[in-house]
Structure formats: C-alpha cells, structure tokens
Scaffold this active site. Structure first.
Site, PDB file in Angstrom:
ATOM      1  N   TYR A   1       0.668  -1.280  -0.015  1.00  0.00           N
ATOM      2  CA  TYR A   1       0.034  -0.091  -0.110  1.00  0.00           C
ATOM      3  C   TYR A   1       0.775   1.044   0.032  1.00  0.00           C
ATOM      4  O   TYR A   1       1.936   1.333   0.659  1.00  0.00           O
ATOM      5  CB  TYR A   1      -0.924   0.068   1.282  1.00  0.00           C
ATOM      6  CG  TYR A   1      -0.292  -0.045   2.465  1.00  0.00           C
ATOM      7  CD1 TYR A   1      -0.136  -1.313   2.861  1.00  0.00           C
ATOM      8  CD2 TYR A   1      -0.072   0.949   3.329  1.00  0.00           C
ATOM      9  CE1 TYR A   1       0.417  -1.643   4.372  1.00  0.00           C
ATOM     10  CE2 TYR A   1       0.362   0.819   4.674  1.00  0.00           C
ATOM     11  CZ  TYR A   1       0.852  -0.245   4.946  1.00  0.00           C
ATOM     12  OH  TYR A   1       1.188  -0.516   6.464  1.00  0.00           O
TER      13      TYR A   1
ATOM     14  N   LYS B   1       2.711  11.024   4.957  1.00  0.00           N
ATOM     15  CA  LYS B   1       2.673  11.759   6.231  1.00  0.00           C
ATOM     16  C   LYS B   1       1.867  13.011   6.026  1.00  0.00           C
ATOM     17  O   LYS B   1       2.292  13.702   5.268  1.00  0.00           O
ATOM     18  CB  LYS B   1       4.073  11.729   6.796  1.00  0.00           C
ATOM     19  CG  LYS B   1       4.811  10.556   6.930  1.00  0.00           C
ATOM     20  CD  LYS B   1       4.753   9.935   8.419  1.00  0.00           C
ATOM     21  CE  LYS B   1       5.210   8.852   8.636  1.00  0.00           C
ATOM     22  NZ  LYS B   1       7.095   9.042   8.804  1.00  0.00           N
TER      23      LYS B   1
ATOM     24  N   SER C   1       1.470   6.860  12.947  1.00  0.00           N
ATOM     25  CA  SER C   1       0.096   6.177  12.026  1.00  0.00           C
ATOM     26  C   SER C   1      -0.836   6.916  12.515  1.00  0.00           C
ATOM     27  O   SER C   1      -1.631   7.298  11.745  1.00  0.00           O
ATOM     28  CB  SER C   1       0.299   4.664  11.948  1.00  0.00           C
ATOM     29  OG  SER C   1       1.423   4.228  11.494  1.00  0.00           O
TER      30      SER C   1
END
Ligand code: VOV
EC number: 1.3.98.5
Length: 252
Positions: free
Chosen positions: A148, A152, A226
C-alpha cells in the site's frame, strides 16, 4: 527551514499490477495460449540471472479481490531498467490477455531516524553489508505480499514536516519498536516516492502468515506516527506465484 531527514537510496522499484482479460484468454485457441505461456516463461526466466548478478530482484504474486489479478514487483538499478522491463512485458504475447490495473514507482529508502547503520562519517554506506542488504534487498519468496502507498500528513494541526528532527526521531523510534515485535514474521521494504508517484512512500510487506499483516498494520494504527500522521492509499494483498502456480492459475 526545518531539518530534512537524510535518506539513503538503493534500487528503484516498480510494482506493476495487471488484470487478466479472461474473455480474451478463454477465447484464444490452445496454440495461442501455449505461445503466450511460453513467452511468459521466457520473460520470467530472465529474472534469475539479474538477481545472481546482483543487479536487481523480481517477484510475482496473485492479488486477491478485484483491484488486480497479479502484481510483478521489480527492483532494478535505474528507472530506465524498470521502463525496459514494463515495455518488454507489454511486447510478449501473454500481455495481450492482460490489462493494466495499477502501478507504483519508488526507490528503496532508509532514513537516518534510527541513526545506527546509516553512516554519517562520510564513508560509503553501501560498504556496510547491513545497509546494503536493506537498500538492495533480494525479495523473499514469502507466501504472501501486502502493498500500500502512504503519506505523512501535512495539515495545519498535524504536519509531520513541521515537527523538529528530535521529535520525529522520537516518534520513529516508537514506530520501530512496534515493527521489531514482528521480526521473523513480517519483512518490510519501505520505498520513497516523493517526486515519483502519487503518494510519499510505498510499503511492501512479506509474510508466511497473511494474518500478521493485519496484526502489524492494526497495532501500528495506535502508534502516534500512524495514528496522527499516517494517510493510506489502497491495500493490495496476495499469494506467491511460482512459474508452476502461475500456469496452474491460467489453466482452463
Ligand atoms: C515490519 C516491521 C517494521 C519495522 C521494524 C520498521 C522500522 C522502521 C524504522 C527503524 C524506520 C526508520 C529508519 C528507516 O528505515 O527509514 C522506519 C521508517 C518507515 N517506516 Fe517502518 N517499520 C516496519 C513496518 C512499517 C509499516 C507496516 C509501515 C506502514 C505504516 C502503517 O501504519 O501501516 C511503515 C512505514 C514506514 C515509513 C513510511 C518509514 C519512513 C518514514 C520517514 O518519515 O522517513 N513501516 N521503519
């Protein structure tokens, strides 16, 4: 100006996703299919010598779901070499039975957030065998792949690129700790794609047990890097294809 992380780059990467045109494949006669398979075989036969010469690495996986039917992943010394590969594939008879589904262009990347390993003393980092193996990795023949693309975030409140180096290093340390918990279960190849493709990184994961992809990606969602800063593109997951299992998949 904020301090950019230093990056080391290795092999260029192409993830080439194709779908099978089953209507055309089933409409072809036995001889046409045999020629297509023979040319596919010849195309794949060229991958081994390239790997032995340490000029790249190649692999192919089926893709589960409707986004594509298979992905060829190529690592090579240059963009020209990747370009030549996709053109060579397009010319073989088998390609006439496929359509393009998606592709991703990037370059294997290592940043200096985890200072150990990335030389800052002026010496050639490629002389460090650990660094060289990370930047020019031989693709594992793991049973499963997960790919994938990601970014950011660059939003007013949450902008990764406005954080100072110390903060980013601290956050990446925690990211690395979670990743290390999957040592031996998931191998990751992070490739940078700023200026090359629509997202900032390609994430390619390999595992013997596909469930470990879900466990790892889920656990990382709770980590600040994340949870706060990650933005994700489409996920592709699939199963290793050998020449034999590829032929088996195409058998009518
Ligand atoms: C499988 C385990 C694993 C491990 C051990 C690991 C460790 C590390 C370390 C030590 C470092 C920093 C040095 C370097 O290597 O560059 C990184 C870097 C990076 N990672 Fe990672 N990562 C993993 C796995 C892993 C995953 C599953 C993801 C996707 C994130 C998710 O939420 O889905 C990811 C992303 C990244 C990215 C985009 C970068 C570059 C960020 C940047 O801003 O430059 N990564 N990563």
């Amino acid at each position: 100006m904020n301090e950019a992380a230093l990056t080391l780059e290795g092999w260029y990467a192409l993830h080439d996703f194709r779908s099978l045109d089953w209507t055309a494949w089933t409409a072809a006669d036995d001889e046409e299919r045999a020629v297509a398979l023979e040319e596919l075989h010849a195309f794949m036969q060229e991958w081994g010598p390239v790997e032995e010469a340490k000029e790249g690495s190649s692999t192919v996986y089926s893709i589960v779901g409707q986004k594509a039917d298979f992905v060829m992943m190529f690592l090579r010394e240059s963009l020209e070499a990747l370009n030549a590969l996709e053109t060579a594939f397009n010319k073989i008879a088998f390609a006439q039975y496929t359509t393009k589904a998606y592709s991703y262009v990037s370059i294997v990347e290592l940043s200096n957030y985890a200072a150990g390993g990335t030389a800052g003393d002026g010496s050639d980092p490629m002389l460090n065998p650990h660094v060289a193996a990370r930047l020019k990795p031989i693709l594992p023949q793991a049973k499963h792949i997960c790919f994938y693309p990601m970014n950011k975030k660059r939003e007013l409140a949450d902008n990764w690129y406005m954080l100072d180096m110390d903060k980013r290093r601290e956050l990446m340390h925690s990211h690395g700790l979670i990743g290390r918990g999957y040592a031996g279960k998931v191998k990751q190849i992070i490739s940078g794609s700023v200026g090359f493709d629509d997202w900032e990184w390609g994430v390619t994961l390999f595992a013997e047990d596909a469930l470990q992809f879900k466990k790892l990606v889920y656990e990382m969602r709770f980590d600040e890097v994340s949870a706060r800063y990650g933005e994700f593109g489409p996920f592709y997951v699939g199963n290793l294809l050998t020449e034999e299992s590829f032929e088996e998949m195409l058998k009518l």
